[in-house]
Design a protein around this motif. Sequence first.
Motif, PDB file in Angstrom:
ATOM      1  N   GLU A 285      10.725   9.900  -3.652  1.00 27.31           N
ATOM      2  CA  GLU A 285      11.099  10.817  -4.951  1.00 27.31           C
ATOM      3  C   GLU A 285      11.032  10.024  -5.966  1.00 27.31           C
ATOM      4  OE1 GLU A 285      11.809  14.524  -6.353  1.00 27.31           O
ATOM      5  OE2 GLU A 285      11.418  13.897  -4.158  1.00 27.31           O
ATOM      6  N   SER A 286      11.359   8.782  -6.137  1.00 30.31           N
ATOM      7  CA  SER A 286      11.360   8.151  -7.571  1.00 30.31           C
ATOM      8  C   SER A 286       9.805   8.188  -7.800  1.00 30.31           C
ATOM      9  CB  SER A 286      11.935   6.627  -7.418  1.00 30.31           C
ATOM     10  OG  SER A 286      11.074   5.561  -6.851  1.00 30.31           O
ATOM     11  N   LEU A 287       9.182   7.892  -6.946  1.00 31.13           N
ATOM     12  CA  LEU A 287       7.550   7.586  -7.193  1.00 31.13           C
ATOM     13  C   LEU A 287       6.901   8.953  -7.777  1.00 31.13           C
ATOM     14  CD1 LEU A 287       6.293   5.710  -4.414  1.00 31.13           C
ATOM     15  CD2 LEU A 287       6.219   5.050  -6.508  1.00 31.13           C
TER      16      LEU A 287
ATOM     17  N   VAL B 292       0.828  -1.189   0.055  1.00 29.50           N
ATOM     18  CA  VAL B 292       0.138   0.063   0.054  1.00 29.50           C
ATOM     19  C   VAL B 292       0.792   1.343  -0.121  1.00 29.50           C
ATOM     20  CG1 VAL B 292      -1.849   1.270   1.141  1.00 29.50           C
ATOM     21  CG2 VAL B 292      -1.671  -1.319   1.155  1.00 29.50           C
ATOM     22  N   SER B 293       2.074   1.108   0.284  1.00 24.76           N
ATOM     23  CA  SER B 293       3.118   2.205   0.469  1.00 24.76           C
ATOM     24  C   SER B 293       3.236   3.128  -0.974  1.00 24.76           C
ATOM     25  CB  SER B 293       4.464   1.750   0.771  1.00 24.76           C
ATOM     26  OG  SER B 293       5.229   2.896   1.224  1.00 24.76           O
ATOM     27  N   ALA B 294       3.319   2.668  -1.895  1.00 26.61           N
ATOM     28  CA  ALA B 294       3.584   3.387  -3.093  1.00 26.61           C
ATOM     29  C   ALA B 294       2.247   4.169  -3.468  1.00 26.61           C
ATOM     30  CB  ALA B 294       4.024   2.486  -4.293  1.00 26.61           C
ATOM     31  N   ILE B 295       0.979   3.579  -3.091  1.00 26.66           N
ATOM     32  CA  ILE B 295      -0.109   3.995  -3.498  1.00 26.66           C
ATOM     33  C   ILE B 295      -0.388   5.453  -2.730  1.00 26.66           C
ATOM     34  CG2 ILE B 295      -2.675   3.997  -3.312  1.00 26.66           C
ATOM     35  CD1 ILE B 295      -1.043   2.120  -5.660  1.00 26.66           C
ATOM     36  N   LEU B 296      -0.147   5.196  -1.220  1.00 29.26           N
ATOM     37  CA  LEU B 296      -0.194   6.365  -0.459  1.00 29.26           C
ATOM     38  C   LEU B 296       0.692   7.424  -0.587  1.00 29.26           C
ATOM     39  CD1 LEU B 296      -0.707   4.351   3.332  1.00 29.26           C
ATOM     40  CD2 LEU B 296      -2.503   5.680   1.773  1.00 29.26           C
ATOM     41  N   VAL B 297       2.061   6.983  -1.022  1.00 24.91           N
ATOM     42  CA  VAL B 297       3.053   8.071  -1.320  1.00 24.91           C
ATOM     43  C   VAL B 297       2.576   8.995  -2.634  1.00 24.91           C
ATOM     44  CG1 VAL B 297       5.531   8.600  -2.341  1.00 24.91           C
ATOM     45  CG2 VAL B 297       4.837   6.934  -0.367  1.00 24.91           C
ATOM     46  N   ARG B 298       1.980   8.098  -3.614  1.00 25.81           N
ATOM     47  CA  ARG B 298       1.422   8.888  -4.916  1.00 25.81           C
ATOM     48  C   ARG B 298       0.394   9.787  -4.576  1.00 25.81           C
ATOM     49  NH1 ARG B 298       1.366   7.559 -10.132  1.00 25.81           N
ATOM     50  NH2 ARG B 298       3.417   7.331 -10.978  1.00 25.81           N
ATOM     51  N   TYR B 299      -0.647   9.388  -3.586  1.00 23.24           N
ATOM     52  CA  TYR B 299      -1.541  10.490  -3.210  1.00 23.24           C
ATOM     53  C   TYR B 299      -0.816  11.779  -2.434  1.00 23.24           C
ATOM     54  CZ  TYR B 299      -5.404   7.730  -4.352  1.00 23.24           C
ATOM     55  OH  TYR B 299      -6.398   6.810  -5.144  1.00 23.24           O
ATOM     56  N   SER B 300       0.242  11.684  -1.786  1.00 25.69           N
ATOM     57  CA  SER B 300       0.737  12.788  -1.007  1.00 25.69           C
ATOM     58  C   SER B 300       1.196  13.966  -1.991  1.00 25.69           C
ATOM     59  CB  SER B 300       2.011  12.301  -0.113  1.00 25.69           C
ATOM     60  OG  SER B 300       2.678  13.258   0.528  1.00 25.69           O
ATOM     61  N   GLN B 301       1.033  15.019  -1.574  1.00 22.11           N
ATOM     62  CA  GLN B 301       1.519  16.492  -2.256  1.00 22.11           C
ATOM     63  C   GLN B 301       2.330  16.944  -1.600  1.00 22.11           C
ATOM     64  OE1 GLN B 301      -2.171  18.451  -3.037  1.00 22.11           O
ATOM     65  NE2 GLN B 301      -3.029  17.013  -4.218  1.00 22.11           N
ATOM     66  N   ALA B 302       3.125  16.366  -0.600  1.00 22.76           N
ATOM     67  CA  ALA B 302       3.880  17.015   0.256  1.00 22.76           C
ATOM     68  C   ALA B 302       5.433  16.785  -0.031  1.00 22.76           C
ATOM     69  CB  ALA B 302       4.091  16.821   1.633  1.00 22.76           C
ATOM     70  N   PRO B 303       6.501  17.502  -0.033  1.00 22.67           N
ATOM     71  CA  PRO B 303       7.867  16.990  -0.274  1.00 22.67           C
ATOM     72  C   PRO B 303       8.059  15.691   0.050  1.00 22.67           C
ATOM     73  CG  PRO B 303       7.975  19.279   0.456  1.00 22.67           C
ATOM     74  CD  PRO B 303       6.559  18.768   0.831  1.00 22.67           C
ATOM     75  N   SER B 304       8.928  14.947  -0.511  1.00 20.20           N
ATOM     76  CA  SER B 304       9.290  13.526  -0.146  1.00 20.20           C
ATOM     77  C   SER B 304       9.835  13.368   1.321  1.00 20.20           C
ATOM     78  CB  SER B 304      10.111  12.853  -1.110  1.00 20.20           C
ATOM     79  OG  SER B 304       9.867  12.929  -2.408  1.00 20.20           O
ATOM     80  N   VAL B 305      10.684  14.350   1.588  1.00 19.22           N
ATOM     81  CA  VAL B 305      11.431  14.094   2.867  1.00 19.22           C
ATOM     82  C   VAL B 305      10.318  14.295   4.054  1.00 19.22           C
ATOM     83  CG1 VAL B 305      11.872  16.459   3.214  1.00 19.22           C
ATOM     84  CG2 VAL B 305      13.049  14.760   4.274  1.00 19.22           C
ATOM     85  N   ILE B 306       9.277  15.176   3.749  1.00 19.76           N
ATOM     86  CA  ILE B 306       8.044  15.456   4.621  1.00 19.76           C
ATOM     87  C   ILE B 306       7.234  14.262   4.776  1.00 19.76           C
ATOM     88  CG2 ILE B 306       6.027  16.946   5.370  1.00 19.76           C
ATOM     89  CD1 ILE B 306       8.884  18.313   5.656  1.00 19.76           C
ATOM     90  N   THR B 307       6.804  13.480   3.557  1.00 24.23           N
ATOM     91  CA  THR B 307       6.158  12.196   3.843  1.00 24.23           C
ATOM     92  C   THR B 307       6.917  11.257   4.690  1.00 24.23           C
ATOM     93  OG1 THR B 307       5.509  12.704   1.652  1.00 24.23           O
ATOM     94  CG2 THR B 307       4.930  10.442   2.348  1.00 24.23           C
ATOM     95  N   ALA B 308       8.145  11.189   4.580  1.00 24.40           N
ATOM     96  CA  ALA B 308       8.894  10.245   5.323  1.00 24.40           C
ATOM     97  C   ALA B 308       8.913  10.792   6.662  1.00 24.40           C
ATOM     98  CB  ALA B 308      10.328  10.066   4.619  1.00 24.40           C
ATOM     99  N   VAL B 309       9.119  11.845   6.859  1.00 27.80           N
ATOM    100  CA  VAL B 309       9.171  12.429   8.412  1.00 27.80           C
ATOM    101  C   VAL B 309       7.782  12.114   8.918  1.00 27.80           C
ATOM    102  CG1 VAL B 309       9.213  14.369   9.858  1.00 27.80           C
ATOM    103  CG2 VAL B 309      11.020  14.298   8.198  1.00 27.80           C
TER     104      VAL B 309
END
Length: 289
Positions: A85-87, A19-36
Amino acid sequence: MFDKHPRGVLLLGVLGVSVSAILVRYSQAPSVITAVYRLGWTVLLLLPMVLTRFRAELLRVKGRDVALCALSGLCLALHFLTWFESLKWTGVAVSTVLVSTEVIFTALGFALFLKGRIPPLGVWAILLAFGGSALLAVAGGGGGGQLYGNILALAAAIFVSLYTLIGKIQRGHLSTTIYTFLTYVFCFLALLVMAAGSGTPLVGYGGREWLIGLGLAVLCTLMGHSLFSWCLKYLSPAYVSAAKLCEPVFSGALAVPLFGEIPAPLQLLGAVLVLGAVLLYTKAEKDAE
């Protein structure tokens, strides 16, 4: 009870991280913020259990274990940063497949540095898995398979293989809860440093991003990475990594209705090869037991 069915637990972990890639794709925040946000929620959710049931073990942790957990956390932070970031640059199927080539790096590291043994049939399974992954990558995907995104996904695979190998060392004498908690704490701290170093604000992205972070923490970290770490006590790191190769198949299937990323015939063939490779590796390890 669960120690009698480590492969079943491993399957649950694969479903969680899918499910990770799907949720990350929905995120509009910078990659580092999504990870934080993901790691911040994870540490917060684990903290009550660590301070109560596992407090005694936490106080007994040696300096060497803290250092290895710190290194593991750094590798995990770099994995999240490069993969998220790759996503943004390539398709879900392509990115998750390239990340799943972790099995190649993990198997090599297991044999070279941890004196592990890969069954002969397992070698063929890894090669088959790599072939299926390469076919999926060459076939492209909804995001176009751009070179930059592919390179980031490959870097993410290397970082997570290092994280897996360190986990194999630590899970020999640390509980899953303490090992993962310390690793996640150091991962969170590393991500905070990366955010500060890049001048990225930590807040101001809306409640939606906090909920995405919570979903990533529960479904993908606690029910994904933590289960993988638990399995490392009972299964080889090469086998755990090989099972993760199912992730791009599940993620790619979810991306079809959600993002309209229709797999090409070559992608479907690659998915079949990947699943076949995992089944072959499972047979190889059972025969070697």
